[in-house]
Design a protein around this motif. Sequence first.
Motif, PDB file in Angstrom:
ATOM      1  N   PHE A 128      43.025  22.364  14.645  1.00  0.00           N
ATOM      2  CA  PHE A 128      43.496  22.022  15.775  1.00  0.00           C
ATOM      3  C   PHE A 128      44.636  21.429  15.512  1.00  0.00           C
ATOM      4  O   PHE A 128      45.213  20.189  15.980  1.00  0.00           O
ATOM      5  N   CYS A 129      43.396  19.754  14.323  1.00  0.00           N
ATOM      6  CA  CYS A 129      44.143  18.133  15.012  1.00  0.00           C
ATOM      7  C   CYS A 129      43.496  17.731  13.599  1.00  0.00           C
ATOM      8  O   CYS A 129      42.266  17.888  13.584  1.00  0.00           O
ATOM      9  N   LYS A 130      44.133  17.256  12.889  1.00  0.00           N
ATOM     10  CA  LYS A 130      43.436  16.834  11.946  1.00  0.00           C
ATOM     11  C   LYS A 130      42.506  15.558  11.838  1.00  0.00           C
ATOM     12  O   LYS A 130      42.097  15.664  10.945  1.00  0.00           O
ATOM     13  N   GLY A 131      42.918  14.642  13.152  1.00  0.00           N
ATOM     14  CA  GLY A 131      42.188  13.417  13.070  1.00  0.00           C
ATOM     15  C   GLY A 131      40.696  14.222  13.524  1.00  0.00           C
ATOM     16  O   GLY A 131      39.987  12.789  13.741  1.00  0.00           O
ATOM     17  N   ALA A 132      39.789  14.971  14.108  1.00  0.00           N
ATOM     18  CA  ALA A 132      39.300  15.389  14.434  1.00  0.00           C
ATOM     19  C   ALA A 132      38.793  17.035  14.115  1.00  0.00           C
ATOM     20  O   ALA A 132      38.834  18.136  14.377  1.00  0.00           O
ATOM     21  N   ALA A 133      38.697  16.818  13.159  1.00  0.00           N
ATOM     22  CA  ALA A 133      38.621  18.493  12.165  1.00  0.00           C
ATOM     23  C   ALA A 133      37.487  18.330  10.860  1.00  0.00           C
ATOM     24  O   ALA A 133      36.690  17.165  10.894  1.00  0.00           O
ATOM     25  N   LEU A 134      36.422  19.226  11.263  1.00  0.00           N
ATOM     26  CA  LEU A 134      35.795  19.266  10.224  1.00  0.00           C
ATOM     27  C   LEU A 134      35.712  19.012   8.465  1.00  0.00           C
ATOM     28  O   LEU A 134      35.218  18.851   8.620  1.00  0.00           O
ATOM     29  N   HIS A 135      36.191  19.594   8.034  1.00  0.00           N
ATOM     30  CA  HIS A 135      37.820  19.631   7.169  1.00  0.00           C
ATOM     31  C   HIS A 135      38.742  19.355   7.086  1.00  0.00           C
ATOM     32  O   HIS A 135      39.544  20.659   8.296  1.00  0.00           O
TER      33      HIS A 135
END
Length: 282
Positions: free
Chosen positions: A43-50
């Motif tokens: 959803f959001c590249k700044g807070a992703a598992l990868h």
Amino acid sequence: MFPCPPFSACKEKEEGKQPGAFIMSVLPPVRKDRIISQLPKCFCKGAALHTEDGFHAKVKTACQEQRTGTVGFKISKVIVVGDLAVGKTCLINRFCKDVFDKNYKATIGVDFEMERFEVLGVPFSLQLWDTAGQERFKCIASTYYRGAQAIIIVFDLTDVASLHHTRQWLEDAMKENDPTNVLLFLVGTKKDLISPAQYSANVQDAINVAQEMKAEYWAVSSLSGENVKEFFFRVASLTFEANVLAELEKSNSRRIGDVVKISNNTSNLYATSKKKQPNCCQ
Ligand SMILES: Nc1nc2c(ncn2[C@@H]2O[C@H](COP(=O)(O)OP(=O)(O)OP(=O)(O)O)[C@@H](O)[C@H]2O)c(=O)[nH]1
Ligand SMILES: [Mg+2]
């Protein structure tokens, strides 16, 4: 997760079939809208598992070559935690039953739903545990936290206190789980109730909390359905990917161990190979 494959799986192994083929053949086919053939985007590249574009190359190869071991008949446990009335039950119900209830009915203790997927051609099931946010039911709910492969920590986008409480929910859930083995998701609900401007003003706080927890951040609305399916597909895909990688690691380390033992002491060969006799109920 099944602690041990049932008797039928042993029989299938004897007959040279893929374990689990019997169980899968008696279950109805996976719903068409639960088939995942590509890794859904974060959803959001700044807070992703990868932030990779696709599934791990090893996972894709293992699925193509049908080397996913027991993953195809495992059930992965996912727990959903968070303050009362943040929308945990509505989130699960929107995905599993495609319904939304505007009246609040507190969850008493716990409840669960099963969802079956097919990921890269392999059957994969999630058991979604909906826990109570009310303080008086918390101790019952917490007895179900153990053995989770993924934890979904929910807060209400319109209630900043519920975001701050997510740290405590995570701490409580982690007391019962292995931090190296669990995937974390931080989900803001009720996106339909805030304006885009309000959302933009507050989103960084949620991203900061997600980064601190090493969780993947999502914002959803169970009323409109926005991002709900995308979110659960991402949970299923990442949990599946982690399971296949763990399975591959397990089979690799088994092979390495075998070589070392054989070359060290050939007189132990019989004992070693006896121990390695396949016994799918252990
Ligand atoms: N507008 C809007 N309301 C929502 C949404 N999700 C949940 N609600 C409302 O929020 C209230 C609480 O939702 P629940 O899903 O029951 O909350 P919960 O987190 O399961 O609560 P507990 O079971 O007590 O822990 C209900 O009145 C829902 O209708 C949403 O996405 N949008
Ligand atoms: Mg509930």
